[in-house]
Design a protein around this motif. Structure first.
Motif, PDB file in Angstrom:
ATOM      1  N   ALA A 154      35.671  24.400  39.534  1.00 29.69           N
ATOM      2  CA  ALA A 154      34.498  23.860  38.843  1.00 29.69           C
ATOM      3  C   ALA A 154      34.224  24.624  37.551  1.00 29.69           C
ATOM      4  CB  ALA A 154      33.280  23.914  39.764  1.00 29.69           C
ATOM      5  N   MET A 155      34.285  25.953  37.609  1.00 33.86           N
ATOM      6  CA  MET A 155      34.017  26.756  36.421  1.00 33.86           C
ATOM      7  C   MET A 155      35.094  26.543  35.359  1.00 33.86           C
ATOM      8  SD  MET A 155      32.631  30.260  38.246  1.00 33.86           S
ATOM      9  CE  MET A 155      32.279  31.078  36.694  1.00 33.86           C
ATOM     10  N   LEU A 160      36.773  24.177  30.149  1.00 33.79           N
ATOM     11  CA  LEU A 160      37.711  23.340  29.397  1.00 33.79           C
ATOM     12  C   LEU A 160      36.990  22.192  28.712  1.00 33.79           C
ATOM     13  CD1 LEU A 160      40.638  22.662  28.658  1.00 33.79           C
ATOM     14  CD2 LEU A 160      40.782  21.345  30.792  1.00 33.79           C
ATOM     15  N   TYR A 161      36.048  21.585  29.411  1.00 34.84           N
ATOM     16  CA  TYR A 161      35.280  20.475  28.831  1.00 34.84           C
ATOM     17  C   TYR A 161      34.507  20.929  27.596  1.00 34.84           C
ATOM     18  CZ  TYR A 161      31.173  17.481  28.287  1.00 34.84           C
ATOM     19  OH  TYR A 161      30.178  16.719  27.771  1.00 34.84           O
ATOM     20  N   LEU A 178      28.105  31.043  33.270  1.00 35.77           N
ATOM     21  CA  LEU A 178      28.286  30.594  34.651  1.00 35.77           C
ATOM     22  C   LEU A 178      28.674  31.759  35.559  1.00 35.77           C
ATOM     23  CD1 LEU A 178      30.193  27.216  34.119  1.00 35.77           C
ATOM     24  CD2 LEU A 178      27.774  27.562  34.611  1.00 35.77           C
ATOM     25  N   PHE A 179      29.544  32.626  35.060  1.00 31.55           N
ATOM     26  CA  PHE A 179      29.938  33.804  35.845  1.00 31.55           C
ATOM     27  C   PHE A 179      28.726  34.681  36.125  1.00 31.55           C
ATOM     28  CE2 PHE A 179      31.394  38.276  35.893  1.00 31.55           C
ATOM     29  CZ  PHE A 179      32.210  38.217  37.026  1.00 31.55           C
ATOM     30  N   HIS A 180      27.851  34.823  35.146  1.00 28.97           N
ATOM     31  CA  HIS A 180      26.614  35.589  35.311  1.00 28.97           C
ATOM     32  C   HIS A 180      25.747  34.977  36.405  1.00 28.97           C
ATOM     33  CE1 HIS A 180      22.275  35.853  34.292  1.00 28.97           C
ATOM     34  NE2 HIS A 180      22.525  37.127  34.057  1.00 28.97           N
ATOM     35  N   ASP A 181      25.576  33.660  36.371  1.00 31.03           N
ATOM     36  CA  ASP A 181      24.703  32.986  37.335  1.00 31.03           C
ATOM     37  C   ASP A 181      25.251  33.095  38.757  1.00 31.03           C
ATOM     38  OD1 ASP A 181      23.350  32.325  35.066  1.00 31.03           O
ATOM     39  OD2 ASP A 181      24.016  30.238  35.021  1.00 31.03           O
ATOM     40  N   ILE A 207      23.867  25.093  41.153  1.00 38.14           N
ATOM     41  CA  ILE A 207      23.481  26.049  40.118  1.00 38.14           C
ATOM     42  C   ILE A 207      24.403  25.926  38.908  1.00 38.14           C
ATOM     43  CG2 ILE A 207      23.391  28.512  39.567  1.00 38.14           C
ATOM     44  CD1 ILE A 207      22.530  28.954  42.507  1.00 38.14           C
ATOM     45  N   ILE A 208      25.704  25.804  39.169  1.00 36.78           N
ATOM     46  CA  ILE A 208      26.667  25.643  38.075  1.00 36.78           C
ATOM     47  C   ILE A 208      26.346  24.387  37.268  1.00 36.78           C
ATOM     48  CG2 ILE A 208      29.086  25.130  37.566  1.00 36.78           C
ATOM     49  CD1 ILE A 208      29.869  26.988  39.850  1.00 36.78           C
ATOM     50  N   GLY A 209      26.029  23.299  37.968  1.00 36.81           N
ATOM     51  CA  GLY A 209      25.698  22.063  37.275  1.00 36.81           C
ATOM     52  C   GLY A 209      24.430  22.178  36.452  1.00 36.81           C
ATOM     53  N   TYR A 210      23.409  22.805  37.012  1.00 38.20           N
ATOM     54  CA  TYR A 210      22.146  22.970  36.274  1.00 38.20           C
ATOM     55  C   TYR A 210      22.353  23.864  35.059  1.00 38.20           C
ATOM     56  CZ  TYR A 210      17.457  24.386  35.030  1.00 38.20           C
ATOM     57  OH  TYR A 210      16.317  24.641  34.326  1.00 38.20           O
ATOM     58  N   SER A 211      23.030  24.982  35.249  1.00 40.21           N
ATOM     59  CA  SER A 211      23.248  25.911  34.146  1.00 40.21           C
ATOM     60  C   SER A 211      24.064  25.250  33.040  1.00 40.21           C
ATOM     61  CB  SER A 211      23.964  27.164  34.655  1.00 40.21           C
ATOM     62  OG  SER A 211      24.220  28.071  33.599  1.00 40.21           O
ATOM     63  N   LEU A 212      25.077  24.475  33.440  1.00 37.09           N
ATOM     64  CA  LEU A 212      25.896  23.776  32.445  1.00 37.09           C
ATOM     65  C   LEU A 212      25.050  22.792  31.650  1.00 37.09           C
ATOM     66  CD1 LEU A 212      28.603  22.800  31.227  1.00 37.09           C
ATOM     67  CD2 LEU A 212      28.741  21.193  33.126  1.00 37.09           C
TER      68      LEU A 212
END
Length: 325
Positions: A154-155, A160-161, A178-181, A207-212
Motif C-alpha cells: 500500500a505504501m 508511486l502514484y 506515511l512511515f511516520h504515521d 490511517i494510510i488512506g486518510y493521511s494520503l
C-alpha cells in the motif's frame, strides 16, 4: 446570519518556521516507537499469535450475550478473549490465545476447546456448538507476513502514484509522512500492549488512506501556487498553501473525530483498539501532512520550473484579455 468559520479567511500561520524542531521531535518519536516495538513487542491477538476459535449459536435467544461470554471465558485462564457476533445476532465467535505448546498439540488444543464448551453449556441451556478451529503458530505467522506485505504494498503504490502525478520529491515526502504515521501507531500499540490483530491492520490501512488524502490536498495546492507565484520563496509558498487548505483540513478532521469519540467512549471492547488506532492516525496524519510532507519539498529542492511553462501566468492572463488565446 454569518456562518461560523473555524479558520478565518485571513489565517497566516508560519508553519514552516518551526519545521526543523518539529521534524527533530518526529524523528525522536519514530525512533522511540520502533524501540518499543523491538523491546516490548506487539501484543498479538489470536490471528497473529495462534489460538482457538469456537463458533456457537444461542438457539432460543434473539442475541448472543457477548458481554457475559467475555467475562465468563476470561475466568478460565486464557487471557482476554475476543468475542464477536457473526452472521445472525444469536451467532457468536469466541477466540482465545493458547500457549505455543498447547496450540501445537492437537489433543491439548481440543481439551481447551472442550473446557470452554462445557463451561458455556453448563451456563446456557440453549448453547449449541457449531464448530471449533485451532490456529497454529505456523498459520498465524503466515498471517503476520501477509499483513506486512499488504502494508508495504500500500505504501509503495501510494508513493508511486504521487511520484507519477507530481514529481519524485513529492513521492518521497508522502512516503516519509506515511512511515511516520504507521510508526507512531505501532509505537502506541507496543507502549500500551493493546491487542494487535487483523482489525488493527485494517485501521492502519485506513490511517494510510486518510493521511494520503490530506497530503494530496496540500500537494495539489502547492502545485497550483508553484505555477502562480514563481518568484515566491518556497517556505513562504508552502505556508501559503497549508493555510489555504487549513479550513478543509480542520473541518474534515473534526467531522471524523466527532464520529470516533462515541465509539471510543461507548463502543464495544472488541472495537476499542481499532478505533483508538484510527483516532491517533487522525492526529498524526494531519500533523504529518504539514510538518513531514511539506518541509521535505524544501530539503529536496523543489522549484517551480517543473510545473510552469516558459511563459509566466501574468503573460497568459494578458493574452487572454487581448483575446489571443
Amino acid at each position: 446570519m454569518k456562518l461560523l468559520k473555524l479558520v478565518p479567511d485571513d489565517t497566516n500561520i508560519k508553519f514552516l518556521k518551526w519545521r526543523v524542531p518539529f521534524f527533530a521531535v518526529s524523528l525522536l518519536l519514530i525512533a522511540a516507537s520502533w524501540a518499543l516495538v523491538l523491546t516490548k513487542g506487539l501484543n498479538y491477538g489470536v490471528d497473529f499469535a495462534g489460538g482457538l476459535e469456537v463458533r456457537a449459536t444461542f438457539t432460543q435467544s434473539a442475541e448472543a450475550p457477548v458481554g457475559e461470554l467475555r467475562e465468563k471465558i476470561a475466568t478460565l485462564g486464557y487471557g482476554d478473549p475476543v468475542v464477536q457476533r457473526f452472521g445472525e445476532d444469536n451467532q457468536v465467535s469466541i477466540r482465545v490465545r493458547l500457549p505455543d505448546d498447547v496450540s501445537a498439540d492437537k489433543e491439548a488444543a481440543q481439551a481447551a476447546a472442550n473446557t470452554i464448551v462445557e463451561t458455556l453449556q453448563g451456563e446456557y441451556a440453549d448453547f449449541r456448538l457449531d464448530g471449533n478451529d485451532n490456529v497454529s503458530g505456523k498459520v498465524s505467522g503466515e498471517f503476520r507476513q501477509t499483513a506486512l506485505y499488504a502494508l508495504l504494498a500500500a505504501m509503495a503504490a501510494i508513493a508511486l502514484y504521487i511520484w507519477i502525478r507530481f514529481e519524485w520529491q513529492f513521492g518521497v515526502g508522502a512516503l516519509f509522512a506515511l512511515f511516520h504515521d504507521v510508526s507512531l501507531t505501532l509505537g502506541m500499540f507496543a507502549l500500551f500492549q493493546m491487542e494487535f490483530s487483523l482489525q488493527i491492520i485494517a485501521a492502519i490501512l485506513a490511517i494510510i488512506g486518510y493521511s494520503l488524502n490530506d497530503t494530496i490536498v496540500v500537494y495539489d495546492r502547492i502545485r497550483e501556487n508553484l505555477k502562480k507565484f514563481r518568484k515566491m520563496p518556497l517556505p513562504e509558498l508552502l505556508d501559503l498553501s497549508v493555510n489555504e487548505t487549513l479550513a478543509r483540513t480542520v473541518m474534515t478532521s473534526l467531522t471524523l473525530l466527532i464520529a470516533l469519540i462515541p465509539l471510543l467512549l461507548f463502543g464495544p471492547a472488541s472495537l476499542f483498539g481499532m478505533v483508538a488506532g484510527i483516532t491517533l492516525g487522525l492526529f498524526v496524519g494531519t500533523y504529518s501532512s504539514i510538518y513531514m510532507a511539506a518541509p521535505f519539498l524544501v530539503w529536496l529542492g523543489v522549484t517551480s520550473d517543473s510545473f510552469v511553462p516558459t511563459e509566466s501566468v501574468a503573460d497568459e492572463q494578458e493574452k487572454k484579455a487581448r483575446g489571443q488565446i
